[in-house]
Structure formats: C-alpha cells, structure tokens
Design a protein around this motif. Structure first.
Motif, PDB file in Angstrom:
ATOM      1  N   VAL A  32      35.026  43.824  37.737  1.00 18.56           N
ATOM      2  CA  VAL A  32      34.617  42.949  36.637  1.00 18.56           C
ATOM      3  C   VAL A  32      35.768  42.962  35.638  1.00 18.56           C
ATOM      4  CG1 VAL A  32      32.974  42.580  34.760  1.00 18.56           C
ATOM      5  CG2 VAL A  32      32.169  43.457  36.977  1.00 18.56           C
ATOM      6  N   CYS A  81      23.309  34.199  40.611  1.00 17.00           N
ATOM      7  CA  CYS A  81      23.844  35.180  39.661  1.00 17.00           C
ATOM      8  C   CYS A  81      24.900  34.542  38.766  1.00 17.00           C
ATOM      9  CB  CYS A  81      24.366  36.415  40.364  1.00 17.00           C
ATOM     10  SG  CYS A  81      25.773  36.116  41.378  1.00 17.00           S
ATOM     11  N   THR A 118      24.810  38.477  46.078  1.00 17.11           N
ATOM     12  CA  THR A 118      26.155  37.919  46.221  1.00 17.11           C
ATOM     13  C   THR A 118      26.092  36.449  46.641  1.00 17.11           C
ATOM     14  OG1 THR A 118      26.183  38.818  48.427  1.00 17.11           O
ATOM     15  CG2 THR A 118      27.361  40.058  46.756  1.00 17.11           C
ATOM     16  N   ASP A 122      24.217  42.976  36.505  1.00 15.50           N
ATOM     17  CA  ASP A 122      24.279  42.190  37.755  1.00 15.50           C
ATOM     18  C   ASP A 122      25.716  42.044  38.244  1.00 15.50           C
ATOM     19  OD1 ASP A 122      21.605  41.867  37.990  1.00 15.50           O
ATOM     20  OD2 ASP A 122      21.540  39.774  37.308  1.00 15.50           O
ATOM     21  N   MET A 123      26.656  41.904  37.317  1.00 20.88           N
ATOM     22  CA  MET A 123      28.070  41.795  37.728  1.00 20.88           C
ATOM     23  C   MET A 123      28.528  43.111  38.365  1.00 20.88           C
ATOM     24  SD  MET A 123      29.931  39.838  34.560  1.00 20.88           S
ATOM     25  CE  MET A 123      29.407  38.252  33.912  1.00 20.88           C
ATOM     26  N   LYS A 167      26.759  29.689  42.140  1.00 27.53           N
ATOM     27  CA  LYS A 167      27.649  30.357  41.175  1.00 27.53           C
ATOM     28  C   LYS A 167      27.421  29.770  39.791  1.00 27.53           C
ATOM     29  CE  LYS A 167      31.624  29.342  42.948  1.00 27.53           C
ATOM     30  NZ  LYS A 167      33.071  29.248  43.081  1.00 27.53           N
ATOM     31  N   TYR A 197      31.494  41.921  41.096  1.00 32.68           N
ATOM     32  CA  TYR A 197      32.323  40.761  40.748  1.00 32.68           C
ATOM     33  C   TYR A 197      31.894  40.254  39.375  1.00 32.68           C
ATOM     34  CZ  TYR A 197      35.005  36.548  40.759  1.00 32.68           C
ATOM     35  OH  TYR A 197      35.929  35.596  40.425  1.00 32.68           O
ATOM     36  N   GLY A 198      32.855  39.952  38.540  1.00 32.38           N
ATOM     37  CA  GLY A 198      32.505  39.339  37.260  1.00 32.38           C
ATOM     38  C   GLY A 198      33.745  38.983  36.464  1.00 32.38           C
ATOM     39  N   ARG A 199      33.572  37.996  35.617  1.00 33.10           N
ATOM     40  CA  ARG A 199      34.652  37.577  34.719  1.00 33.10           C
ATOM     41  C   ARG A 199      34.041  37.421  33.324  1.00 33.10           C
ATOM     42  NH1 ARG A 199      37.352  38.887  38.351  1.00 33.10           N
ATOM     43  NH2 ARG A 199      38.616  37.631  39.747  1.00 33.10           N
ATOM     44  N   SER A 235      26.953  43.480  41.817  1.00 32.83           N
ATOM     45  CA  SER A 235      27.527  42.578  42.829  1.00 32.83           C
ATOM     46  C   SER A 235      29.039  42.764  42.964  1.00 32.83           C
ATOM     47  CB  SER A 235      27.187  41.121  42.517  1.00 32.83           C
ATOM     48  OG  SER A 235      27.754  40.762  41.288  1.00 32.83           O
ATOM     49  N   GLU A 259      38.939  33.365  40.688  1.00 32.79           N
ATOM     50  CA  GLU A 259      39.155  34.563  41.501  1.00 32.79           C
ATOM     51  C   GLU A 259      40.619  34.983  41.467  1.00 32.79           C
ATOM     52  OE1 GLU A 259      37.329  34.473  45.329  1.00 32.79           O
ATOM     53  OE2 GLU A 259      35.475  33.579  44.533  1.00 32.79           O
ATOM     54  N   ARG A 274      28.227  34.754  37.282  1.00 34.39           N
ATOM     55  CA  ARG A 274      29.476  35.461  37.630  1.00 34.39           C
ATOM     56  C   ARG A 274      30.495  35.422  36.502  1.00 34.39           C
ATOM     57  NH1 ARG A 274      30.380  35.383  43.420  1.00 34.39           N
ATOM     58  NH2 ARG A 274      32.557  34.837  43.167  1.00 34.39           N
TER      59      ARG A 274
END
Ligand code: NAI
Length: 247
Positions: free
Chosen positions: A181, A86, A3, A131-132, A7, A137-139, A135, A229, A88
């Motif tokens: 995600v 990572c 995390t 990985d998203m 970024k 979180y992802g877009r 963690s 975000e 993201r």
C-alpha cells in the motif's frame, strides 16, 4: 481476501476543482469513481454526469470528512452494498483555507482547517486501509500544498494542517509499504479553482517561473500516475506541481 470485483477509487471533495479533475482522470483510467462531497448535490451530480458521458461510471457518497460518525456510516453503507468490490485508491483531497494573520486568527478558523485536513485524513484513511492491507494493494494520495512545505504568511492554520498531512504521509507510508500500500502526497502551488478565485493571478504569476497558475488537470495527471500500478516503488514522497515556484 477481496481481490476481484470492480476497481473503485474514492475521491474526497470530488465535486469541483482539483477533486473533479481527479475523478475524471481516474475514470478515464478505468476506475469506478466514488465522488465524495459535503453539500453541493448539483455540482456532484454534474461530475457524475461528466464521467458517464465519457463512458465511465461511478457514484456519489455525501459526507463531511471531518465528521467521524458520518464517514463511518457512509462507508459502512457502501461496503454493505458492495460486498465483492474493493476501494483500491483513496485520494484525500477535501480541504479549504480560512486565511488570517495569526494575531487575528479565530479558534474556529484554526480548528476547521486542521479538522478537514487532518481529521479528514484520519477518518477516511483509517476506515479504508484494512481492506487495502488485507488485499495487499492500495494507493493513498494526499493533496497537500506548497503552503505545507514552505509555510505561507496568513496561512499558519493551513500550513500547519498541510505540513501535518505531509508528515502523516511519510509515517503511514512506512507502516504499509510491506503490504504494497503506497502513500504519497501531492503539493500543488497556485491552481486555478474556486479556492484561488479571490487571488490576483496577474500579480502572483510574476512569482511563478512558469508565469501562470496551474490547471486542475495538471495536478490530476500526477495523481493518476500515483494511483496507477506503475507507481509501485514510489511511497512516502511529496511531489510538487507548482510551475517551479518552489523547489
Ligand atoms: P475547491 O474549493 O474548488 O474544492 C475543494 C473541495 O473540497 C470541494 O469539493 C469541497 O466541497 C470539498 N470539501 C471541503 N470541505 C469538505 C469536507 N469537510 N468534507 C467533504 N468535502 C469537503 O478547492 P481546490 O482548489 O480544488 O482544492 C482541492 C485540494 O487541493 C484542497 O485540499 C486544497 O487545500 C488543495 N490545494 C489547492 C490549491 C489551489 O491553488 N487551488 C493549492 C494547494 C493545495
């Protein structure tokens, strides 16, 4: 779970047009941008220089999105060199047209357009998604097209590819929503880039309520929002950027 670290955002086909504008926008938002491109080193270097001139940073990652082995080895190499970082944000932007009426459509033109769009989406997304998910979180933002919503004559290959990309966006969004995600598609209308250079803007603008082609930056503004975000509750959507051409 990774995390921390810096970024990163990866933009496929980031060396020109919409991809370049997206790279610049994401850099302004504080991302380190990984500029993927297939062949033109000079154009890609130029985007990286523009990012650095604006106070950002990034790197180049050269591969053909349709070539699974090339995608996997490039991304594996990147991950090895960046154990604490990572990715993201992924923008699946690489694409091209090979227009022809279906009766004259060559197999190569059908396959190449489907491959860059759908295999490209699969190859790059599948390798970055774990990985998203881990963690949480992802877009993921897929650049589709008006052609994939409405269908355009002379583009059955491109309409099929972009329509497929839209359906894949909706399906994947449901697979990954619980892990935070998000997966969305952006559907540009006519945008002034190399891809539309051969079109007659003076004729086509009559069809567009806004009376003009869009600019790459106008697409990048929406991609930037979807990459932020703040867009956390928007997923599985297809958002048009087309000057009112089709709603
Ligand atoms: P462009 O031709 O200026 O840029 C396309 C980029 O994708 C280039 O950097 C190219 O090198 C890259 N690319 C192509 N095949 C690749 C591959 N196999 N691997 C890696 N990179 C590859 O076109 P533009 O207009 O910027 O298009 C960007 C995206 O927007 C495309 O997916 C296109 O289908 C879509 N789009 C564009 C519209 C327009 O009016 N310009 C309208 C609707 C959608």
């Amino acid at each position: 779970m990774k995390t921390g670290g810096r970024k990163y955002a990866l933009v496929t086909g980031g060396s020109r047009g919409i991809g370049r504008a997206v790279c610049l926008r994401l850099s302004e938002m504080g991302f380190r941008v990984i500029i993927n491109y297939r062949s033109n080193d000079a154009e890609a270097e130029n985007v990286l220089s523009m990012i650095r001139e604006n106070g950002g940073d990034g790197e180049l990652l050269k591969f053909d999105v349709a070539d699974k082995a090339a995608v996997e080895s490039s991304v594996a190499g990147w991950k090895e060199a960046h154990p604490d970082d990572c990715i993201r944000v992924l923008v699946n932007n690489a694409g091209f047209r090979r227009d022809s009426l279906l009766v004259w459509m060559e197999d190569n033109d059908w396959n190449a357009v489907i491959d860059v769009t759908l295999k490209g989406f699969l190859n790059v997304t599948r390798i970055l998604l774990p990985d998203m998910l881990v963690s949480r979180y992802g877009r993921i933002i897929n650049i589709a097209s008006l052609s994939g919503i409405k269908g355009l004559p002379g583009q059955t290959n491109y309409s099929a590819a972009k329509g497929g990309l839209i359906a894949a966006t909706k399906a994947l969004a449901q697979e990954t929503a619980k892990k935070k995600v998000t997966v969305n598609a952006v559907a540009p209308g006519f945008i002034a880039t190399d891809m539309t250079e051969d079109l007659d803007e003076n004729e086509l603008r009559k069809l567009i309520p806004a009376g003009r082609f869009g600019k790459p930056e106008e697409v990048a503004a929406l991609v930037g929002f979807l990459a932020s975000e703040e867009s956390s509750y928007i997923t599985g959507e297809v958002i048009s950027v087309n000057g009112g051409l089709y709603t």
